[in-house]
Design a protein around this motif. Structure first.
Motif, PDB file in Angstrom:
ATOM      1  N   ALA A 108     103.864  22.000  10.451  1.00 45.36           N
ATOM      2  CA  ALA A 108     104.273  22.854   9.335  1.00 45.36           C
ATOM      3  C   ALA A 108     103.271  23.984   9.173  1.00 45.36           C
ATOM      4  CB  ALA A 108     104.363  22.043   8.045  1.00 45.36           C
ATOM      5  N   HIS A 109     103.773  25.120   8.699  1.00 41.79           N
ATOM      6  CA  HIS A 109     102.879  26.253   8.438  1.00 41.79           C
ATOM      7  C   HIS A 109     103.455  27.102   7.311  1.00 41.79           C
ATOM      8  CE1 HIS A 109     105.797  27.973  11.292  1.00 41.79           C
ATOM      9  NE2 HIS A 109     105.587  29.099  10.638  1.00 41.79           N
ATOM     10  N   PRO A 110     102.549  27.718   6.513  1.00 45.30           N
ATOM     11  CA  PRO A 110     103.012  28.550   5.405  1.00 45.30           C
ATOM     12  C   PRO A 110     103.651  29.835   5.915  1.00 45.30           C
ATOM     13  CG  PRO A 110     100.595  28.472   5.467  1.00 45.30           C
ATOM     14  CD  PRO A 110     101.096  27.600   6.558  1.00 45.30           C
ATOM     15  N   LEU A 111     104.727  30.226   5.240  1.00 46.87           N
ATOM     16  CA  LEU A 111     105.409  31.492   5.520  1.00 46.87           C
ATOM     17  C   LEU A 111     105.083  32.538   4.468  1.00 46.87           C
ATOM     18  CD1 LEU A 111     108.932  30.065   6.402  1.00 46.87           C
ATOM     19  CD2 LEU A 111     107.235  30.973   8.019  1.00 46.87           C
ATOM     20  N   ALA A 112     104.997  32.091   3.219  1.00 44.78           N
ATOM     21  CA  ALA A 112     104.714  33.001   2.100  1.00 44.78           C
ATOM     22  C   ALA A 112     104.039  32.204   0.995  1.00 44.78           C
ATOM     23  CB  ALA A 112     106.005  33.616   1.581  1.00 44.78           C
ATOM     24  N   GLU A 113     103.072  32.850   0.334  1.00 45.99           N
ATOM     25  CA  GLU A 113     102.369  32.191  -0.767  1.00 45.99           C
ATOM     26  C   GLU A 113     102.067  33.212  -1.848  1.00 45.99           C
ATOM     27  OE1 GLU A 113      99.504  28.929   0.708  1.00 45.99           O
ATOM     28  OE2 GLU A 113      99.307  30.569   2.168  1.00 45.99           O
ATOM     29  N   THR A 114     102.254  32.765  -3.090  1.00 49.44           N
ATOM     30  CA  THR A 114     101.837  33.543  -4.254  1.00 49.44           C
ATOM     31  C   THR A 114     101.008  32.613  -5.127  1.00 49.44           C
ATOM     32  OG1 THR A 114     103.710  32.968  -5.661  1.00 49.44           O
ATOM     33  CG2 THR A 114     104.016  34.863  -4.172  1.00 49.44           C
ATOM     34  N   ALA A 115     100.537  33.108  -6.248  1.00 47.38           N
ATOM     35  CA  ALA A 115      99.764  32.263  -7.161  1.00 47.38           C
ATOM     36  C   ALA A 115     100.593  31.093  -7.685  1.00 47.38           C
ATOM     37  CB  ALA A 115      99.234  33.094  -8.324  1.00 47.38           C
ATOM     38  N   GLY A 116     101.912  31.237  -7.729  1.00 44.16           N
ATOM     39  CA  GLY A 116     102.753  30.201  -8.315  1.00 44.16           C
ATOM     40  C   GLY A 116     103.748  29.547  -7.383  1.00 44.16           C
ATOM     41  N   SER A 117     103.742  29.926  -6.098  1.00 47.77           N
ATOM     42  CA  SER A 117     104.726  29.337  -5.198  1.00 47.77           C
ATOM     43  C   SER A 117     104.243  29.365  -3.747  1.00 47.77           C
ATOM     44  CB  SER A 117     106.056  30.071  -5.312  1.00 47.77           C
ATOM     45  OG  SER A 117     105.932  31.389  -4.818  1.00 47.77           O
ATOM     46  N   GLN A 118     104.896  28.539  -2.958  1.00 53.30           N
ATOM     47  CA  GLN A 118     104.636  28.488  -1.524  1.00 53.30           C
ATOM     48  C   GLN A 118     105.949  28.256  -0.792  1.00 53.30           C
ATOM     49  OE1 GLN A 118     101.978  25.121  -1.247  1.00 53.30           O
ATOM     50  NE2 GLN A 118     100.169  26.419  -1.366  1.00 53.30           N
ATOM     51  N   GLN A 119     106.055  28.841   0.388  1.00 47.92           N
ATOM     52  CA  GLN A 119     107.173  28.548   1.277  1.00 47.92           C
ATOM     53  C   GLN A 119     106.599  28.197   2.644  1.00 47.92           C
ATOM     54  OE1 GLN A 119     109.962  31.495   3.073  1.00 47.92           O
ATOM     55  NE2 GLN A 119     111.471  30.390   1.838  1.00 47.92           N
ATOM     56  N   TYR A 120     107.072  27.100   3.208  1.00 45.86           N
ATOM     57  CA  TYR A 120     106.614  26.610   4.502  1.00 45.86           C
ATOM     58  C   TYR A 120     107.796  26.450   5.444  1.00 45.86           C
ATOM     59  CZ  TYR A 120     101.769  25.063   3.550  1.00 45.86           C
ATOM     60  OH  TYR A 120     100.421  25.002   3.295  1.00 45.86           O
ATOM     61  N   ALA A 121     107.508  26.534   6.718  1.00 41.70           N
ATOM     62  CA  ALA A 121     108.448  26.126   7.761  1.00 41.70           C
ATOM     63  C   ALA A 121     107.960  24.795   8.304  1.00 41.70           C
ATOM     64  CB  ALA A 121     108.490  27.161   8.876  1.00 41.70           C
ATOM     65  N   PHE A 122     108.898  23.911   8.648  1.00 38.82           N
ATOM     66  CA  PHE A 122     108.523  22.623   9.233  1.00 38.82           C
ATOM     67  C   PHE A 122     109.436  22.308  10.415  1.00 38.82           C
ATOM     68  CE2 PHE A 122     111.595  21.543   5.931  1.00 38.82           C
ATOM     69  CZ  PHE A 122     112.429  20.630   6.559  1.00 38.82           C
ATOM     70  N   ARG A 123     108.873  21.589  11.380  1.00 47.30           N
ATOM     71  CA  ARG A 123     109.594  21.094  12.557  1.00 47.30           C
ATOM     72  C   ARG A 123     109.176  19.648  12.760  1.00 47.30           C
ATOM     73  NH1 ARG A 123     111.502  24.137  16.687  1.00 47.30           N
ATOM     74  NH2 ARG A 123     110.527  22.764  18.201  1.00 47.30           N
ATOM     75  N   ILE A 124     110.153  18.760  12.867  1.00 44.37           N
ATOM     76  CA  ILE A 124     109.860  17.343  13.071  1.00 44.37           C
ATOM     77  C   ILE A 124     110.443  16.920  14.410  1.00 44.37           C
ATOM     78  CG2 ILE A 124     110.136  15.006  12.162  1.00 44.37           C
ATOM     79  CD1 ILE A 124     110.293  16.280   9.353  1.00 44.37           C
ATOM     80  N   THR A 125     109.601  16.239  15.189  1.00 43.39           N
ATOM     81  CA  THR A 125     110.008  15.808  16.518  1.00 43.39           C
ATOM     82  C   THR A 125     109.865  14.298  16.652  1.00 43.39           C
ATOM     83  OG1 THR A 125     107.792  16.153  17.421  1.00 43.39           O
ATOM     84  CG2 THR A 125     109.337  18.003  17.583  1.00 43.39           C
ATOM     85  N   HIS A 126     110.582  13.783  17.635  1.00 41.74           N
ATOM     86  CA  HIS A 126     110.495  12.373  18.012  1.00 41.74           C
ATOM     87  C   HIS A 126     110.509  12.326  19.535  1.00 41.74           C
ATOM     88  CE1 HIS A 126     112.446   8.560  19.227  1.00 41.74           C
ATOM     89  NE2 HIS A 126     111.538   8.070  18.398  1.00 41.74           N
ATOM     90  N   ASP A 127     109.513  11.694  20.126  1.00 38.48           N
ATOM     91  CA  ASP A 127     109.379  11.620  21.584  1.00 38.48           C
ATOM     92  C   ASP A 127     109.495  12.999  22.226  1.00 38.48           C
ATOM     93  OD1 ASP A 127     108.855   8.929  21.694  1.00 38.48           O
ATOM     94  OD2 ASP A 127     110.910   8.340  22.159  1.00 38.48           O
ATOM     95  N   GLY A 128     108.929  14.013  21.563  1.00 38.64           N
ATOM     96  CA  GLY A 128     108.902  15.368  22.103  1.00 38.64           C
ATOM     97  C   GLY A 128     110.151  16.184  21.866  1.00 38.64           C
ATOM     98  N   GLY A 129     111.201  15.585  21.313  1.00 39.78           N
ATOM     99  CA  GLY A 129     112.446  16.310  21.050  1.00 39.78           C
ATOM    100  C   GLY A 129     112.598  16.663  19.583  1.00 39.78           C
ATOM    101  N   LEU A 130     113.083  17.856  19.319  1.00 42.26           N
ATOM    102  CA  LEU A 130     113.295  18.312  17.950  1.00 42.26           C
ATOM    103  C   LEU A 130     114.396  17.506  17.278  1.00 42.26           C
ATOM    104  CD1 LEU A 130     112.638  20.485  15.770  1.00 42.26           C
ATOM    105  CD2 LEU A 130     114.502  21.836  16.759  1.00 42.26           C
TER     106      LEU A 130
END
Length: 145
Positions: A108-130
């Motif tokens: 996961a990594h942040p995409l946008a942040e303000t003093a009151g909010s955050q937006q992240y992108a996330f990717r979850i894998t199992h055995d190397g596959g999305l």
């Protein structure tokens, strides 16, 4: 590597609701975590005899919380609690996750942040596959909102 006890010291999710077992690596711009609890028949998000893939969104949101907690601790503070307010662009490649034999991994990594909010992108894998990806937005609570 950061274990479950330290993860629980950083986030409000405790006991079985703490979904991540370990932080594999992290820096200010991203985090990678691992979990194996999706196979637990007593998993708190199970419905009947299944753990549906939609719950991977909670895994993604908790990855955000862990990253925020680590960044705040690194700066000598404590992360403010947040409330999940939106999920966007979520794609699920499986119907359920309780039948997956290997560990889950999330980046996961942040995409946008303000003093009151955050937006992240996330990717979850199992055995190397999305198996899931998306974006999550959180409104931060407490001081500074």
């Amino acid at each position: 590597m950061i274990g479950r006890d330290e993860i629980q010291s950083l986030i409000p999710h405790q006991g079985a609701m703490c979904l991540w077992d370990e932080v594999v690596e992290w820096d200010a711009s991203r985090i990678r975590l691992r979990a194996r609890n999706h196979r637990d028949p007593l998993h708190p998000l199970r419905s009947g005899d299944r753990l549906h893939a939609v719950h991977l969104c909670e895994y993604g949101a908790q990855a955000m919380a862990v990253h925020g907690g680590l960044r705040a601790a690194d700066a000598g503070g404590r992360a403010r609690p947040g409330v999940l307010v939106a999920l966007r662009g979520v794609t699920l490649q499986v119907e359920r996750i309780d039948d997956l034999a290997g560990d889950l991994e999330c980046e996961a990594h942040p995409l946008a942040e303000t003093a009151g909010s955050q937006q992240y992108a996330f990717r979850i894998t199992h055995d190397g596959g999305l198996i899931a990806e998306g974006r999550a937005a959180v409104m931060l609570q407490g001081e500074g909102t």
